[in-house]
Design an enzyme around this catalytic site. Structure first.
Site, mmCIF file in Angstrom:
data_model
loop_
_atom_site.group_PDB
_atom_site.id
_atom_site.type_symbol
_atom_site.label_atom_id
_atom_site.label_comp_id
_atom_site.label_asym_id
_atom_site.label_seq_id
_atom_site.Cartn_x
_atom_site.Cartn_y
_atom_site.Cartn_z
ATOM 1 N N HIS A 1 1.094 -1.228 0.157
ATOM 2 C CA HIS A 1 -0.092 -0.033 0.120
ATOM 3 C C HIS A 1 1.008 1.281 0.155
ATOM 4 O O HIS A 1 1.973 1.291 0.750
ATOM 5 C CB HIS A 1 -0.833 0.062 1.300
ATOM 6 C CG HIS A 1 -2.098 -0.750 1.234
ATOM 7 N ND1 HIS A 1 -2.570 -1.463 2.418
ATOM 8 C CD2 HIS A 1 -3.213 -1.020 0.379
ATOM 9 C CE1 HIS A 1 -3.725 -1.969 1.938
ATOM 10 N NE2 HIS A 1 -4.074 -1.771 0.751
ATOM 11 N N CYS B 1 -1.893 2.697 9.574
ATOM 12 C CA CYS B 1 -3.021 1.815 8.868
ATOM 13 C C CYS B 1 -4.286 1.807 9.864
ATOM 14 O O CYS B 1 -5.138 1.393 9.207
ATOM 15 C CB CYS B 1 -2.640 0.533 8.841
ATOM 16 S SG CYS B 1 -1.154 0.175 7.740
HETATM 17 N N1 ARG Z 1 -3.476 -7.409 6.599
HETATM 18 C C1 ARG Z 1 -3.891 -6.115 5.872
HETATM 19 C C2 ARG Z 1 -3.882 -6.266 4.434
HETATM 20 O O1 ARG Z 1 -3.198 -6.911 3.977
HETATM 21 C C3 ARG Z 1 -3.165 -5.117 6.403
HETATM 22 C C4 ARG Z 1 -3.465 -3.432 5.856
HETATM 23 C C5 ARG Z 1 -2.715 -2.627 6.170
HETATM 24 N N2 ARG Z 1 -3.340 -1.259 5.789
HETATM 25 C C6 ARG Z 1 -2.661 -0.173 5.287
HETATM 26 N N3 ARG Z 1 -3.334 0.795 4.904
HETATM 27 N N4 ARG Z 1 -1.565 -0.438 4.773
HETATM 28 O O2 ARG Z 1 -4.937 -5.604 3.735
#
Ligand code: ARG
Length: 264
Positions: free
Chosen positions: A164, A259
Site C-alpha cells: 500500500h 493503517c
Molecule cells: N492485513 C492487511 C492487508 O493486507 C493490512 C492492511 C494495512 N493497511 C494499510 N493501509 N497499509 O490488507
C-alpha cells in the site's frame, strides 16, 4: 482538530495471507497484547484529536486497518473495493458507517479496485498522491480525479512488501514527506524527488522494514512503530518529534500505526 476513524481489534488475528508479512504469522497474534497496543495508539491520538469508532465485525480481522475503509475528501467518500475476497466483506460496513454519518458516497466504475487511504494520501497542500500495483488499480486514478475533482500524482509500487502507498510514503507538515525509494518504480521515485525536492526524507531499508513511513503526522509530531536514531535526528532537524508506539501484533499482519486510522 482532526477526526480519525478507528476500529477496536476485537476480532483481529492473522488467519489468511494477503501480503508477505502475514505468511509467517498465521495464528500468532496475541490478542490481549494487540488490544493494549491499539488502546495506547487510541489514547495517544485522543489527546489531540477526535476519534470515531466503527463496530468491529466477527470474521473480518483486518477491519482494524481503517485506512482501507475508503478515501474521504470533505463531505465525500469513495468506499474501498478490495482486491482480495478475504477483505471484500468489509465494504458494506464502511458504506453504512459513512452513509449514517451523512457523507456523500461516490463510486468508481464496476470492477475497479481501490483500497482507500491505504493507497491515496493528501499532502499539506491538498494534492493527492496515489499508489497502484499490488492492491489498487492504476485505473482508479482517473476515476478518483473525476469523482473528487482533485489533482493527483500517481505513483507505482513495485515491491510486494510495501503493497500500500501508506507503507512507503507519508506526507508530513510543512511540505515534508517520508518515503522509501525501493518501494517505487524508478519513474515514481524520480517524481517524488522532483516534486518534493529537498523536502523528501528518504528512509533506510531498516526504517522501511519497520514501516517508519506508516506514520501519523499531528502537526509536528510523528507517530510510528519504530524509527532509527538517524531518522529521528533527520526529523528533529526539520522540527518534528517522534512518538514510538509498540504495535508489534499489527506488524504481524503487515500493518502499523497509520493503517489503523482514517482521517475523516
Ligand atoms: N492485513 C492487511 C492487508 O493486507 C493490512 C492492511 C494495512 N493497511 C494499510 N493501509 N497499509 O490488507
Amino acid at each position: 482538530m482532526k477526526t480519525f476513524m478507528m476500529c477496536e481489534p476485537a476480532y483481529f488475528e492473522v488467519s489468511y495471507v494477503i501480503n508477505p508479512w502475514m505468511s509467517a504469522n498465521i495464528g500468532l497474534v496475541d490478542r490481549a497484547l494487540a488490544a493494549r497496543q491499539w488502546q495506547t495508539l487510541h489514547d495517544t491520538l485522543a489527546k489531540k484529536s477526535h476519534i470515531r469508532l466503527i463496530e468491529p465485525v466477527t470474521g473480518l480481522p483486518d477491519m482494524v486497518f481503517t485506512a482501507n475503509a475508503g478515501l474521504v475528501h470533505k463531505q465525500e467518500v469513495i468506499v474501498s473495493t478490495f482486491r482480495h475476497t478475504e477483505r471484500q466483506g468489509e465494504s458494506q460496513h464502511y458504506t453504512k458507517f459513512f452513509a449514517d454519518a451523512g457523507y456523500h458516497l461516490k463510486s468508481l466504475a464496476p470492477g475497479v479496485i481501490f483500497e482507500g487511504a491505504g493507497d491515496a494520501l493528501f499532502d499539506a497542500t491538498g494534492e493527492l498522491w496515489t499508489g497502484s500495483g499490488p492492491r489498487s488499480d492504476e485505473a482508479a486514478v482517473t476515476e478518483i480525479t473525476n469523482a473528487l475533482q482533485v489533482s493527483i500524482h500517481a505513483l507505482e509500487l513495485v515491491d510486494p512488501r510495501w503493497y500500500h502507498l501508506d507503507t512507503a510514503f507519508c506526507p508530513l507538515a510543512d511540505g515534508y514527506a517520508l518515503a522509501y525509494k525501493h518501494a517505487f518504480s524508478a519513474a515514481s521515485a524520480a517524481l517524488l524527488q522532483n516534486k518534493l525536492g529537498e523536502k523528501v526524507i528518504w528512509v533506510s531499508d531498516e526504517d522501511a522494514l519497520n514501516f517508519a513511513c506508516n506514520a501519523i503526522c499531528l502537526e509536528h509530531e510523528v507517530i510510528l512503530y519504530r524509527a532509527s536514531s538517524e531518522l529521528k535526528a533527520a526529523l528533529k532537524h526539520y522540527n518534528f518529534s517522534v512518538i514510538e508506539i509498540d504495535v508489534s501484533e499489527f506488524m504481524k499482519s503487515g500493518g502499523s500505526c497509520k493503517c489503523m486510522t482514517l482521517e475523516i
